[in-house]
Motif scaffolding. Structure first.
Motif, PDB file in Angstrom:
ATOM      1  N   ILE A 574       0.486  -1.109  -0.143  1.00  0.00           N
ATOM      2  CA  ILE A 574       0.733  -0.050   0.088  1.00  0.00           C
ATOM      3  C   ILE A 574       0.851   1.310   0.157  1.00  0.00           C
ATOM      4  O   ILE A 574       1.251   1.012   1.033  1.00  0.00           O
ATOM      5  CB  ILE A 574      -1.369   0.168   1.394  1.00  0.00           C
ATOM      6  N   TYR A 575       0.834   2.271  -0.663  1.00  0.00           N
ATOM      7  CA  TYR A 575       1.720   2.786  -1.695  1.00  0.00           C
ATOM      8  C   TYR A 575       1.075   4.792  -1.645  1.00  0.00           C
ATOM      9  O   TYR A 575       0.045   4.926  -2.348  1.00  0.00           O
ATOM     10  CB  TYR A 575       2.640   3.246  -2.692  1.00  0.00           C
ATOM     11  N   GLN A 576       1.501   5.222  -0.302  1.00  0.00           N
ATOM     12  CA  GLN A 576       0.902   7.052  -0.542  1.00  0.00           C
ATOM     13  C   GLN A 576       2.311   7.681  -0.059  1.00  0.00           C
ATOM     14  O   GLN A 576       2.073   7.695   0.982  1.00  0.00           O
ATOM     15  CB  GLN A 576      -0.054   7.304  -0.047  1.00  0.00           C
ATOM     16  N   PRO A 577       2.918   8.113  -0.590  1.00  0.00           N
ATOM     17  CA  PRO A 577       4.274   8.552  -0.070  1.00  0.00           C
ATOM     18  C   PRO A 577       4.111   9.757   0.481  1.00  0.00           C
ATOM     19  O   PRO A 577       4.751  10.360   1.407  1.00  0.00           O
ATOM     20  CB  PRO A 577       5.204   9.066  -1.390  1.00  0.00           C
ATOM     21  N   SER A 578       3.082  11.049   0.355  1.00  0.00           N
ATOM     22  CA  SER A 578       2.769  11.996   0.814  1.00  0.00           C
ATOM     23  C   SER A 578       2.236  11.519   2.749  1.00  0.00           C
ATOM     24  O   SER A 578       2.192  12.528   3.188  1.00  0.00           O
ATOM     25  CB  SER A 578       1.367  12.837   0.069  1.00  0.00           C
ATOM     26  N   LYS A 579       1.224  10.623   3.071  1.00  0.00           N
ATOM     27  CA  LYS A 579       1.148  10.503   3.872  1.00  0.00           C
ATOM     28  C   LYS A 579       1.350   8.950   4.901  1.00  0.00           C
ATOM     29  O   LYS A 579       1.431   9.063   5.469  1.00  0.00           O
ATOM     30  CB  LYS A 579      -0.873  10.920   3.547  1.00  0.00           C
ATOM     31  N   LEU A 580       1.250   7.846   3.884  1.00  0.00           N
ATOM     32  CA  LEU A 580       2.037   7.040   4.646  1.00  0.00           C
ATOM     33  C   LEU A 580       3.484   6.476   4.820  1.00  0.00           C
ATOM     34  O   LEU A 580       4.350   6.704   4.006  1.00  0.00           O
ATOM     35  CB  LEU A 580       1.016   5.911   3.716  1.00  0.00           C
ATOM     36  N   GLN A 581       4.011   6.185   5.985  1.00  0.00           N
ATOM     37  CA  GLN A 581       4.908   5.893   6.407  1.00  0.00           C
ATOM     38  C   GLN A 581       5.358   4.414   6.481  1.00  0.00           C
ATOM     39  O   GLN A 581       4.660   3.664   6.030  1.00  0.00           O
ATOM     40  CB  GLN A 581       5.569   5.860   7.779  1.00  0.00           C
ATOM     41  N   PRO A 582       6.431   3.992   5.526  1.00  0.00           N
ATOM     42  CA  PRO A 582       6.912   3.052   4.775  1.00  0.00           C
ATOM     43  C   PRO A 582       6.838   1.826   6.233  1.00  0.00           C
ATOM     44  O   PRO A 582       7.413   2.439   7.338  1.00  0.00           O
ATOM     45  CB  PRO A 582       8.389   2.907   4.733  1.00  0.00           C
ATOM     46  N   GLU A 583       6.554   0.485   6.241  1.00  0.00           N
ATOM     47  CA  GLU A 583       6.091  -0.556   7.175  1.00  0.00           C
ATOM     48  C   GLU A 583       6.339  -1.761   6.442  1.00  0.00           C
ATOM     49  O   GLU A 583       6.149  -1.960   6.209  1.00  0.00           O
ATOM     50  CB  GLU A 583       4.930  -0.367   7.967  1.00  0.00           C
ATOM     51  N   ILE A 584       6.942  -2.547   7.691  1.00  0.00           N
ATOM     52  CA  ILE A 584       6.938  -4.119   6.740  1.00  0.00           C
ATOM     53  C   ILE A 584       6.246  -4.708   8.052  1.00  0.00           C
ATOM     54  O   ILE A 584       6.583  -5.411   8.613  1.00  0.00           O
ATOM     55  CB  ILE A 584       8.645  -4.195   6.552  1.00  0.00           C
ATOM     56  N   ILE A 585       4.871  -4.947   6.935  1.00  0.00           N
ATOM     57  CA  ILE A 585       4.324  -6.310   7.916  1.00  0.00           C
ATOM     58  C   ILE A 585       5.351  -7.757   7.871  1.00  0.00           C
ATOM     59  O   ILE A 585       5.158  -8.212   6.707  1.00  0.00           O
ATOM     60  CB  ILE A 585       3.232  -5.920   7.604  1.00  0.00           C
ATOM     61  N   GLY A 586       5.322  -8.644   9.278  1.00  0.00           N
ATOM     62  CA  GLY A 586       5.738  -9.421   8.647  1.00  0.00           C
ATOM     63  C   GLY A 586       4.779 -10.557   8.690  1.00  0.00           C
ATOM     64  O   GLY A 586       5.163 -11.846   8.562  1.00  0.00           O
ATOM     65  N   HIS A 587       3.589 -10.341   9.626  1.00  0.00           N
ATOM     66  CA  HIS A 587       2.840 -12.316  10.129  1.00  0.00           C
ATOM     67  C   HIS A 587       1.596 -12.033   8.537  1.00  0.00           C
ATOM     68  O   HIS A 587       1.845 -10.920   8.037  1.00  0.00           O
ATOM     69  CB  HIS A 587       1.997 -11.331  10.678  1.00  0.00           C
ATOM     70  N   ILE A 588       1.171 -13.608   8.997  1.00  0.00           N
ATOM     71  CA  ILE A 588       0.713 -14.056   7.963  1.00  0.00           C
ATOM     72  C   ILE A 588      -0.827 -13.550   7.885  1.00  0.00           C
ATOM     73  O   ILE A 588      -1.484 -12.570   8.552  1.00  0.00           O
ATOM     74  CB  ILE A 588       0.257 -15.494   7.720  1.00  0.00           C
ATOM     75  N   VAL A 589      -0.303 -12.615   6.152  1.00  0.00           N
ATOM     76  CA  VAL A 589      -1.802 -11.526   5.863  1.00  0.00           C
ATOM     77  C   VAL A 589      -2.612 -12.880   4.641  1.00  0.00           C
ATOM     78  O   VAL A 589      -1.964 -12.944   3.827  1.00  0.00           O
ATOM     79  CB  VAL A 589      -1.386 -10.299   5.781  1.00  0.00           C
ATOM     80  N   SER A 590      -3.879 -12.560   4.380  1.00  0.00           N
ATOM     81  CA  SER A 590      -4.491 -13.560   3.592  1.00  0.00           C
ATOM     82  C   SER A 590      -4.780 -12.046   2.545  1.00  0.00           C
ATOM     83  O   SER A 590      -5.495 -10.670   2.529  1.00  0.00           O
ATOM     84  CB  SER A 590      -5.646 -13.605   3.881  1.00  0.00           C
ATOM     85  N   GLN A 591      -4.744 -12.615   1.319  1.00  0.00           N
ATOM     86  CA  GLN A 591      -5.509 -11.470   0.033  1.00  0.00           C
ATOM     87  C   GLN A 591      -6.822 -10.617   0.274  1.00  0.00           C
ATOM     88  O   GLN A 591      -7.277  -9.451  -0.274  1.00  0.00           O
ATOM     89  CB  GLN A 591      -5.576 -12.283  -1.384  1.00  0.00           C
ATOM     90  N   ILE A 592      -7.289 -11.953   1.062  1.00  0.00           N
ATOM     91  CA  ILE A 592      -9.157 -11.166   1.064  1.00  0.00           C
ATOM     92  C   ILE A 592      -8.665 -10.178   2.178  1.00  0.00           C
ATOM     93  O   ILE A 592      -9.736  -9.161   2.157  1.00  0.00           O
ATOM     94  CB  ILE A 592     -10.022 -11.826   2.197  1.00  0.00           C
ATOM     95  N   ASP A 593      -7.670  -9.620   3.237  1.00  0.00           N
ATOM     96  CA  ASP A 593      -7.232  -8.926   4.052  1.00  0.00           C
ATOM     97  C   ASP A 593      -7.222  -7.457   3.331  1.00  0.00           C
ATOM     98  O   ASP A 593      -7.488  -6.143   4.272  1.00  0.00           O
ATOM     99  CB  ASP A 593      -6.415  -9.381   5.194  1.00  0.00           C
ATOM    100  N   LEU A 594      -6.364  -7.343   2.127  1.00  0.00           N
ATOM    101  CA  LEU A 594      -5.574  -6.404   1.592  1.00  0.00           C
ATOM    102  C   LEU A 594      -6.826  -5.200   1.790  1.00  0.00           C
ATOM    103  O   LEU A 594      -6.219  -3.969   2.725  1.00  0.00           O
ATOM    104  CB  LEU A 594      -5.537  -6.692   0.662  1.00  0.00           C
ATOM    105  N   MET A 595      -8.007  -5.118   1.100  1.00  0.00           N
ATOM    106  CA  MET A 595      -8.450  -3.916   0.463  1.00  0.00           C
ATOM    107  C   MET A 595      -9.304  -3.382   2.244  1.00  0.00           C
ATOM    108  O   MET A 595      -9.746  -2.103   2.262  1.00  0.00           O
ATOM    109  CB  MET A 595      -9.976  -4.180   0.123  1.00  0.00           C
ATOM    110  N   PRO A 596      -9.774  -4.617   3.001  1.00  0.00           N
ATOM    111  CA  PRO A 596     -10.623  -3.989   4.428  1.00  0.00           C
ATOM    112  C   PRO A 596      -9.344  -3.192   4.993  1.00  0.00           C
ATOM    113  O   PRO A 596      -9.521  -2.256   5.856  1.00  0.00           O
ATOM    114  CB  PRO A 596     -10.701  -5.018   4.579  1.00  0.00           C
ATOM    115  N   THR A 597      -8.061  -3.497   5.049  1.00  0.00           N
ATOM    116  CA  THR A 597      -6.545  -2.662   5.264  1.00  0.00           C
ATOM    117  C   THR A 597      -6.501  -1.631   5.127  1.00  0.00           C
ATOM    118  O   THR A 597      -6.307  -0.397   5.704  1.00  0.00           O
ATOM    119  CB  THR A 597      -5.326  -3.550   5.682  1.00  0.00           C
ATOM    120  N   VAL A 598      -7.253  -1.163   3.794  1.00  0.00           N
ATOM    121  CA  VAL A 598      -7.419   0.132   3.000  1.00  0.00           C
ATOM    122  C   VAL A 598      -8.190   0.635   2.977  1.00  0.00           C
ATOM    123  O   VAL A 598      -8.474   2.388   4.073  1.00  0.00           O
ATOM    124  CB  VAL A 598      -7.126   0.000   1.230  1.00  0.00           C
ATOM    125  N   LEU A 599      -9.119  -0.040   3.408  1.00  0.00           N
ATOM    126  CA  LEU A 599     -10.656   1.200   4.196  1.00  0.00           C
ATOM    127  C   LEU A 599     -10.176   1.649   5.280  1.00  0.00           C
ATOM    128  O   LEU A 599     -10.293   2.777   6.089  1.00  0.00           O
ATOM    129  CB  LEU A 599     -11.465   0.139   4.085  1.00  0.00           C
TER     130      LEU A 599
END
Length: 690
Positions: A574-599
């Motif tokens: 998830i990339y928005q250089p003007s507002k989001l700080q870089p971060e590495i998420i190391g735990h298991i995540v499902s493809q179905i979680d990606l857009m709820p995370t964006v919301l």
């Protein structure tokens, strides 16, 4: 001594032909299994000596059963040979029906033309041919014998050619997917234009076809020339009833054998199962099982227990309903979701690849909220699109996107439309492929595909559609127009170029497009992404846009286990250089979680029935869903639970090796908690969403 009727010359002739065709099928199957073993390598197969014996023995029985059943077309043809149909009343009835069929297909059947123009045209010509051919045989009796010999030759040639072609096709399919025909082959059969074009551009099809036809012709002549010459005996009818009875009995026995032998293909070693199987049988099985009744075929819990587990996991009520509150003021930033075709995590330097195939993606990873352990829902594009748009676990059998009974569904798009967003799906090819266009329209998206491109919009295309650069350019122009209208947008683009035949414009990367290599497809796809991000950065809407980049699936899903984790590991960021700080998420995540995370990042509150969750939340439980079209996987912690038809439940524990950090070993003692979670989630999702 009188010769029994079933031993007369006609039945003997048919028996000789049948045995030769069966022998050809068994020989081809034997050679094909040897080639398959050599292609994968004995060490990779990890099979015991007894498994090799079983693969060849049960494989031969499977091939024999399929060969007997496939003789039905030959038997129907020889049964049709006779003088009864040339009696005036019967003959005129047949000619009338054939003529009526020709007229109907030519002028009164627009549905077939809309579905497939080539098939429609071929059907008309075939009907016209049969009408004229039958009339000629009726009015010119002297040509009937020659006609029989010609058509018997043609049919036997087609049998031989089909047997050899299937062997070659299965080799290429195995080389691509490391399995026999499955639901992918079923899906691709529908899209003849794209698939034939893909084959033509990917392989030296003309030389291969010429060699195949020559070998088929020579084999037909060597095996059947005497039988063809003696085909006049087929005009006698005394043999037909007893021979038909014998064939029907053998065909029924063969069908039963195939059903029984399918239960022998349940080993933990997928390669063993695939080697003993028969390709055409697997194709028919996949066609019949595209949609699977979960309750009938999979392990279940009592419905109240399954419901309680899901409600407890999600703090939800009926149908997994819950309200997702906003933790901050809602931000209606634009969202651009780029779904990259076949972009395995293993292609990236980030995950150990030394070839520098994805410099753009690797760079974006360093400047984004990046997911190191993201897993795809499945091994097809529709599985990825289903996961990202509906936030649901994969369905048993066919994806919800491919279901014929499309209906409006609550998804990410509907949540955003309620907030005033324009939702658009972009695809550079024909969006009817994989039912993408109809599906996205059914859930409220505008669809932009190749039909919306002008000639000046297209700089390069292959059989699948325009190159990724053209898709990105089209999206940029469209988003400019939406931005000018004042509406926020949610734009999802499905890329194409990283797909066989891997062709793209010249001069973009160091690998010539003529090489048609996967490495070239990967590098060009990454190049086009970089060019898009560069152009997007100049737009007035760039700073207020969240870019989500994720693969639809990996490049391969083959392996010794049903669901090899390493072949579901995909990049996501998830990339928005003007507002989001870089971060590495190391735990298991499902493809179905990606857009709820964006919301959640945007602070958008909504009513949800999603099974996806905010992966950045403190109470997030690391787990992932992954599936083929039959096996349903649930990864929680380090335990992978696999639910399969015949109500099988198997579990594996991640046991990293130096070569494969996602390697698994079979659990000897089941973990009842994760098994219950897997069963409850898939069971309730099937109940509430299928």
């Amino acid at each position: 001594m009188t010769t029994p009727k079933f031993s007369n010359p006609a039945s003997n002739l048919l028996k000789q032909i049948s045995l030769r065709l069966i022998g050809l099928t068994l020989t081809t199957g034997f050679i094909l299994r040897i080639v398959m073993i050599c292609t994968v390598g004995i060490s990779a197969l990890d099979m015991t000596f007894m498994q090799y014996c079983g693969a060849f023995f049960f494989g031969a029985v499977n091939d024999l059963a399929v060969a007997i059943i496939s003789l039905v077309a030959l038997y129907l043809f020889v049964l049709s040979i006779g003088n009864f149909k040339y009696r005036p009343t019967v003959a005129y009835t047949i000619m009338t029906l054939l003529a009526a069929g020709t007229i109907y297909l030519t002028w009164f059947c627009p549905t077939l033309q809309d579905f497939n123009k080539g098939l429609s045209k071929a059907s008309r010509w075939i009907m016209l041919y049969w009408t004229l051919c039958f009339a000629a045989r009726y009015f010119l009796p002297s040509i009937r014998s020659a006609w029989t010999r010609i058509w018997l030759t043609a049919i036997l040639f087609l049998y031989v050619c089909a047997t050899l072609l299937n062997g070659v096709s299965e080799y290429f399919f195995w080389n691509e997917f490391a399995v026999r025909y499955n639901f992918i082959a079923v899906d691709y059969l529908v899209y003849t234009s794209e698939v034939i074009g893909n084959i033509m551009e990917s392989y030296p099809i003309i030389p291969l076809a010429a060699v195949l036809l020559a070998i088929s012709a020579a084999t037909t002549w060597l095996l059947f020339r005497k039988q063809i010459a003696g085909s006049d005996c087929l005009y006698h009818s005394a043999w037909k009833l007893p021979t038909s009875a014998i064939y029907i009995a053998l065909a029924a026995l063969s069908a039963g054998a195939l059903h029984l032998l399918a239960h022998m293909q349940q080993s933990e070693n997928v390669y063993y199962n695939e080697l003993q199987a028969n390709g055409p049988d697997r194709f028919v099985d996949a066609f019949m099982k595209n949609r699977i009744d979960y309750k009938q075929f999979y392990s279940t819990l009592p419905e109240p227990e399954a419901t309680d587990i899901v409600h407890d996991l999600y703090d939800s009520t009926a149908n997994n309903f819950r309200h997702i509150p906003s933790d901050s003021a809602e931000c209606h930033a634009n969202i651009v979701l780029i779904t990259m075709e076949s972009m395995s995590a293993s292609f990236m330097e980030r995950f150990g690849n030394p070839e520098r195939l994805t410099p753009v993606l690797d760079s974006l990873y360093r400047h984004s909220i990046a997911f190191d352990r993201m897993f795809a829902n499945g091994n097809r594009t529709v599985r990825g699109l289903e996961a990202l748009s509906l936030s649901l676990p994969p369905s048993a059998g066919q994806s919800l996107i491919k279901r014929p009974d499309l209906k409006p569904r609550t998804g990410i798009g509907s949540v955003l439309r309620d907030k005033g967003y324009r939702t658009i799906f972009f695809y550079g090819g024909k969006s009817y492929f994989d039912n993408m266009g109809p599906f996205f329209r059914s859930i409220g998206f505008d669809v932009v595909d190749i039909d919306n491109y002008s000639e000046t919009d297209i700089t390069f295309k292959n059989v699948w559609g325009v190159c990724d650069e053209d898709s990105y350019t089209k999206m940029l122009h469209t988003l400019d127009d939406i931005h000018d209208s004042g509406s926020p947008f949610f734009a999802q683009l499905m890329t194409i170029s990283n797909h066989r035949p891997y062709t793209y414009p010249e001069g973009r990367i160091d690998i010539p497009a003529t090489s048609k290599s996967r490495r070239g497809g990967i590098m060009y796809s990454d190049y086009a992404l970089g060019r898009f991000m560069h152009e997007a950065s100049k737009k007035p809407w760039f700073d207020n846009t969240v870019f989500v980049i994720v693969a639809d699936h990996c490049a391969s899903s083959a392996g010794e286990t049903e669901l090899p984790l390493e072949n579901y590991h995909i990049p996501a960021l998830i990339y928005q250089p003007s507002k989001l700080q870089p971060e590495i998420i190391g735990h298991i995540v499902s493809q179905i979680d990606l857009m709820p995370t964006v919301l959640a990042i945007l602070g958008i509150g909504y009513d949800s029935t999603f099974y996806g969750r905010n992966a950045l939340s403190a109470d997030f439980t690391p787990r992932a869903f992954l599936a083929t079209y039959q096996d349903l996987g649930y990864l929680e912690g380090d335990i992978l639970t696999v639910l399969s038809p015949v109500k099988r439940v198997r579990q594996y524990r991640i046991d990293p090796t130096a070569e494969n950090p996602l390697a698994t070993v079979r659990l000897s003692e089941p973990d009842s908690v994760t098994a219950a979670h897997a069963t409850a989630i898939y069971q309730t999702s099937a109940l509430w969403n299928d």
